[in-house]
Design an enzyme around this catalytic site. Structure first.
Site, mmCIF file in Angstrom:
data_model
loop_
_atom_site.group_PDB
_atom_site.id
_atom_site.type_symbol
_atom_site.label_atom_id
_atom_site.label_comp_id
_atom_site.label_asym_id
_atom_site.label_seq_id
_atom_site.Cartn_x
_atom_site.Cartn_y
_atom_site.Cartn_z
ATOM 1 N N GLU A 197 -15.430 54.456 57.206
ATOM 2 C CA GLU A 197 -16.395 55.544 57.374
ATOM 3 C C GLU A 197 -17.366 55.234 58.524
ATOM 4 O OE1 GLU A 197 -16.841 58.496 56.675
ATOM 5 O OE2 GLU A 197 -18.980 58.848 56.954
ATOM 6 N N LYS A 226 -17.273 71.485 61.717
ATOM 7 C CA LYS A 226 -17.809 71.055 60.414
ATOM 8 C C LYS A 226 -16.848 71.430 59.303
ATOM 9 C CE LYS A 226 -21.124 69.633 57.675
ATOM 10 N NZ LYS A 226 -21.128 68.166 57.631
ATOM 11 N N GLU A 279 -17.078 59.665 66.093
ATOM 12 C CA GLU A 279 -17.254 61.116 66.178
ATOM 13 C C GLU A 279 -18.536 61.519 66.890
ATOM 14 O OE1 GLU A 279 -16.925 63.039 62.319
ATOM 15 O OE2 GLU A 279 -18.325 61.663 61.393
ATOM 16 N N ASN A 286 -10.283 84.407 61.650
ATOM 17 C CA ASN A 286 -10.337 82.965 61.340
ATOM 18 C C ASN A 286 -9.008 82.604 60.679
ATOM 19 O OD1 ASN A 286 -12.971 82.939 62.110
ATOM 20 N ND2 ASN A 286 -13.822 82.397 60.107
ATOM 21 N N GLY A 287 -8.459 81.448 61.027
ATOM 22 C CA GLY A 287 -7.210 81.010 60.389
ATOM 23 C C GLY A 287 -6.079 80.971 61.400
ATOM 24 N N ARG A 332 -20.746 75.025 62.507
ATOM 25 C CA ARG A 332 -19.357 74.826 62.080
ATOM 26 C C ARG A 332 -18.464 74.346 63.226
ATOM 27 N NH1 ARG A 332 -18.325 77.953 57.306
ATOM 28 N NH2 ARG A 332 -16.140 78.087 57.899
ATOM 29 N N HIS A 372 -3.337 39.119 61.621
ATOM 30 C CA HIS A 372 -1.992 39.664 61.853
ATOM 31 C C HIS A 372 -1.915 40.513 63.117
ATOM 32 C CE1 HIS A 372 -0.638 38.033 58.112
ATOM 33 N NE2 HIS A 372 -1.578 38.675 57.442
ATOM 34 N N LYS A 390 -17.891 57.385 61.907
ATOM 35 C CA LYS A 390 -19.209 57.901 62.323
ATOM 36 C C LYS A 390 -19.463 57.577 63.786
ATOM 37 C CE LYS A 390 -20.154 60.069 60.003
ATOM 38 N NZ LYS A 390 -19.700 60.667 58.869
ATOM 39 N N CYS A 435 -14.577 78.248 63.736
ATOM 40 C CA CYS A 435 -14.518 79.699 63.796
ATOM 41 C C CYS A 435 -15.501 80.362 62.827
ATOM 42 C CB CYS A 435 -13.123 80.245 63.512
ATOM 43 S SG CYS A 435 -11.910 79.785 64.727
ATOM 44 N N TRP A 483 -12.877 78.497 67.723
ATOM 45 C CA TRP A 483 -12.518 77.091 67.914
ATOM 46 C C TRP A 483 -11.025 77.123 68.220
ATOM 47 C CZ3 TRP A 483 -9.451 73.189 65.748
ATOM 48 C CH2 TRP A 483 -9.860 71.874 66.020
HETATM 49 C C1 G6P Z 1 -14.323 67.733 59.241
HETATM 50 C C2 G6P Z 1 -15.766 67.274 59.320
HETATM 51 C C3 G6P Z 1 -15.926 65.956 58.559
HETATM 52 C C4 G6P Z 1 -15.438 66.128 57.129
HETATM 53 C C5 G6P Z 1 -13.990 66.653 57.069
HETATM 54 C C6 G6P Z 1 -13.612 67.053 55.660
HETATM 55 O O1 G6P Z 1 -13.511 66.876 59.953
HETATM 56 O O2 G6P Z 1 -16.168 67.106 60.672
HETATM 57 O O3 G6P Z 1 -17.286 65.587 58.549
HETATM 58 O O4 G6P Z 1 -15.488 64.900 56.466
HETATM 59 O O5 G6P Z 1 -13.886 67.821 57.879
HETATM 60 O O6 G6P Z 1 -14.435 68.111 55.262
HETATM 61 P P1 G6P Z 1 -14.758 68.506 53.771
HETATM 62 O O7 G6P Z 1 -15.648 69.718 53.909
HETATM 63 O O8 G6P Z 1 -13.458 68.838 53.119
HETATM 64 O O9 G6P Z 1 -15.444 67.365 53.124
#
Ligand code: G6P
Length: 638
Positions: free
Chosen positions: A510, A633, A517, A102-103, A27, A533, A514, A2, A76
């Site tokens: 991680e 984002k 996503e 937003n929110g 975002r 297991h 990646k 948003c 969003w």
């Molecule tokens: C979203 C983003 C991720 C990020 C996460 C936490 O899911 O797509 O890339 O790691 O938020 O965000 P922050 O800004 O708190 O690191």
């Protein structure tokens, strides 16, 4: 997630709002809308489009819209599906009040029910629409707009940044902020409104960050600011140093690729910043330029790092527990950092997922420090967890990439990272910078506690710079092979298993995130020791196993055994190993070999290569790399 953009001033409303919305596209959003007051007919003109801001721009393109006041929003979806009815702006019954939001308004259902009883009719399924109707009914029962607003915020539970436009007051915007950022850029006879400074950073450098629980009446040359009781607040604009050219693609095909290549510089810059904090010339510094790096390093290790964090050296010496709290990729950085704090500082360290934190018992200990790690500084779950910890009298510190973010205002102290703006939704340089800053901080705490001496501290800094170099060089070594053969080959698989152990396990998490996503390929990650297991049943030729090695000899031997388990079942094994790890190399169908670094920094050294490999696989699949479907984002809702 948003975005809000608003304008009041000199007639360039449409252009500023559309340009601003485009800048906030990174975002993540699924539809966009715009409303302004047409100067000629003195009434609302509004447009909504599902999809990209470009669709909205096209709809507005041929319209002669002369307007000096308006608002835009990129949505969003949270309440209600993605369609034009649910797209902001939303309106009251006679469409004389427009609002973007937003929110999440948590109390919206009960408010909506009451409003329906008093004959309000709703067009959308959103929580936002009830706000326009509620304000309409409160304006009727209160003597002044201000009194109606005070009553409105009393009834609205949840988190919200709201901007209203009224047909009745065509020269003013109403802004309300609670737990969601909202900024006013002060121009010359014009005001720029946004939820993110990126929207207007090249229009003005004078910014008012609306305080928590405040509202403002904004005209082109006047701002009146109030707290939620209606008491006037005085707040001066701050000067910011932020230019939009910092967020150009600079010739790269995607922001993600650009950001992968920026990692070494981001790490170098962040470590320089940490080293220099507090030396007289750099007091209160929140951002450094590259010129800064060319200056001669005078390592002073002053207590000023602790004043930057808002804590005393005594408190650091007495530290008994550390809590690391974050979401997503930042949480993975924290999981890696747990190894730093426990091994280098000998401090028991607990890592929490921000989204789970509020629903678990928390046992705050004396002499503890809670570190919140967030790229954006706006993640709602992380902010909520911070509020809980703040209420427990535990000292809180934020490590963030955005010094103007909400977390900085709410934590007791903060350490700004110097990664530079990260635009691609999938985090790359923020992750490696977080790991680096946390490693530096762990060593700095150990120095303060006299667990290491200054020589070891200096060596740790050198190790970081070396690991950053390996991160970059490894990409170069495999670049062509990945582009020409490997990416094509591995983009054909539908699922992957990722394995790691010890410090390489959170790194494997991680890597799997990646891949999921950005490529939408299914990936499951396990600690390699857990293979036997259950997950071992999944091993077959169609499911490549990606295993990340470790520089810890004992862990390495265990990983060799896990690799054998995979090969014994005809699995396809790809490994990320360090030079000289022959047994693993021989067991693998393919190995990426990375130079040796400080064992704690093994994941950092492998970061660039891992990200580049996944980036290229995704490119083969022709996915929207910088803006993957359904993702945002900055996740500003819980
Ligand atoms: C979203 C983003 C991720 C990020 C996460 C936490 O899911 O797509 O890339 O790691 O938020 O965000 P922050 O800004 O708190 O690191």
């Amino acid at each position: 997630m948003c975005g809000i953009v608003g304008y009041v001033g000199q007639g360039k409303c449409k252009k500023y709002v559309i340009d601003g919305l485009k800048r906030l596209e990174y975002r993540g959003y699924d539809s966009a809308g715009f409303v302004c007051i047409d100067q000629k007919h003195k009434q609302f003109n509004f447009f909504k489009k599902v999809g990209h801001v470009q669709e909205l721009e096209k709809a507005l393109h041929d319209l002669e819209l002369k307007s000096s006041i308006g608002i835009g929003h990129s949505r969003w979806a949270t309440h209600g599906i993605v369609n034009e009815l649910n797209t902001h702006p939303h309106f009251n019954c006679d469409k004389s009040i427009a609002v973007v939001h937003n929110g999440i308004v948590e109390s919206y259902e009960e408010i909506r029910k009451k409003l329906i009883e008093s004959r309000h009719e709703f067009e959308s399924s959103t929580d936002t629409e009830v706000v326009a109707h509620l304000l309409e009914s409160l304006i009727k029962t209160h003597k002044t707009l201000k009194a109606a607003i005070v009553d409105l915020v009393r009834q609205l539970k949840g988190a919200y940044a709201l901007v209203f436009l009224f047909e009745q007051y065509p020269d003013q915007l109403l802004l309300i902020r609670k737990r969601s950022p909202l900024l006013i850029g002060v121009g010359d006879d014009e005001m720029f409104i946004a939820s993110d400074v990126l929207a207007f950073c090249d229009q003005t450098n004078k910014v008012i960050f609306m305080p928590e629980e405040s509202f403002a009446i904004v005209k082109k040359d006047q701002i009146e600011l109030f707290d939620f009781e209606g008491k006037a607040l005085i707040i001066k604009p701050q000067e910011i140093d932020f230019k939009h050219d910092q967020v150009d693609k600079q010739g790269f095909e995607h922001y993600m690729l650009k950001e992968i290549y920026e990692q070494k510089r981001s790490i170098d810059r962040s470590i320089s910043f940490c080293k220099f904090i507090g030396s007289n010339n750099f007091n209160n510094l929140t951002h450094i330029s590259d010129n800064f790096l060319t200056q001669e390093a005078k390592i002073q290790y002053q207590d000023s790092i602790w004043s930057q964090l808002g804590i005393t050296s005594e408190k650091i010496k007495e530290l008994k527990y550390i809590y690391l709290i974050a979401a997503g990729t930042s949480w993975h950085a924290c999981r890696i950092a747990q190894f730093f704090f426990e091994n280098i500082c000998k401090i028991p360290t607990y890592v929490y997922l921000a989204s789970e934190f509020g629903y678990m018992p928390f046992f705050p200990e004396e002499n503890s420090l809670a570190i919140f790690v967030t790229q954006s500084g706006e993640t709602a779950d992380t902010l909520e967890a911070l509020r809980v910890v703040n209420s427990c009298n535990v000292f809180t510190v934020a490590i963030t990439n955005v010094p103007s973010s909400s977390i900085v205002r709410e934590a007791n102290g903060f350490l700004p990272m110097q990664a530079g703006p990260e635009i691609s939704v999938a985090s790359t340089k923020a992750f490696s910078t977080q790991v680096s800053v946390l490693f530096w901080l762990a060593n700095r705490v150990a120095l303060e506690k006299k667990l290491i001496d200054i020589e070891v501290m200096k060596a740790a800094e050198e190790d970081l710079l070396l690991a950053a170099e390996v991160l970059e060089i490894s990409i170069e070594s495999y670049k062509w092979e990945i582009k020409q053969t490997l990416a094509k080959k591995y983009s054909k698989y539908n699922r992957f298993i990722f394995l790691g152990r010890h410090i390489s396990y959170p790194f494997a998490l991680e890597a799997a995130l990646k891949l999921k996503e950005i490529s939408y390929i299914f990936a499951q990650c396990y600690p390699a020791g857990e293979l036997k297991h259950g997950p071992i049943a999944l091993i077959d030729k169609e499911t490549p196993v990606i295993l990340f090695s470790s520089l810890n000899d004992l862990i390495y031997q265990k990983l060799v055994a896990n690799a054998q388990e995979v090969k014994a079942r005809n699995g396809h094994l790809v490994t990320f190993v360090f030079e000289g790890q022959q047994e693993l190399i021989e067991l693998s169908d393919y190995s990426f070999i990375v130079s040796r670094v400080n064992p704690f920094l093994g994941p950092l050294a492998m970061t660039g290569l891992m990200q580049f490999f996944i980036y290229q696989i995704t490119k083969e699949l022709d996915r929207p790399i910088d803006r993957p479907r359904n993702l945002a984002k900055s996740v500003t809702v819980e």
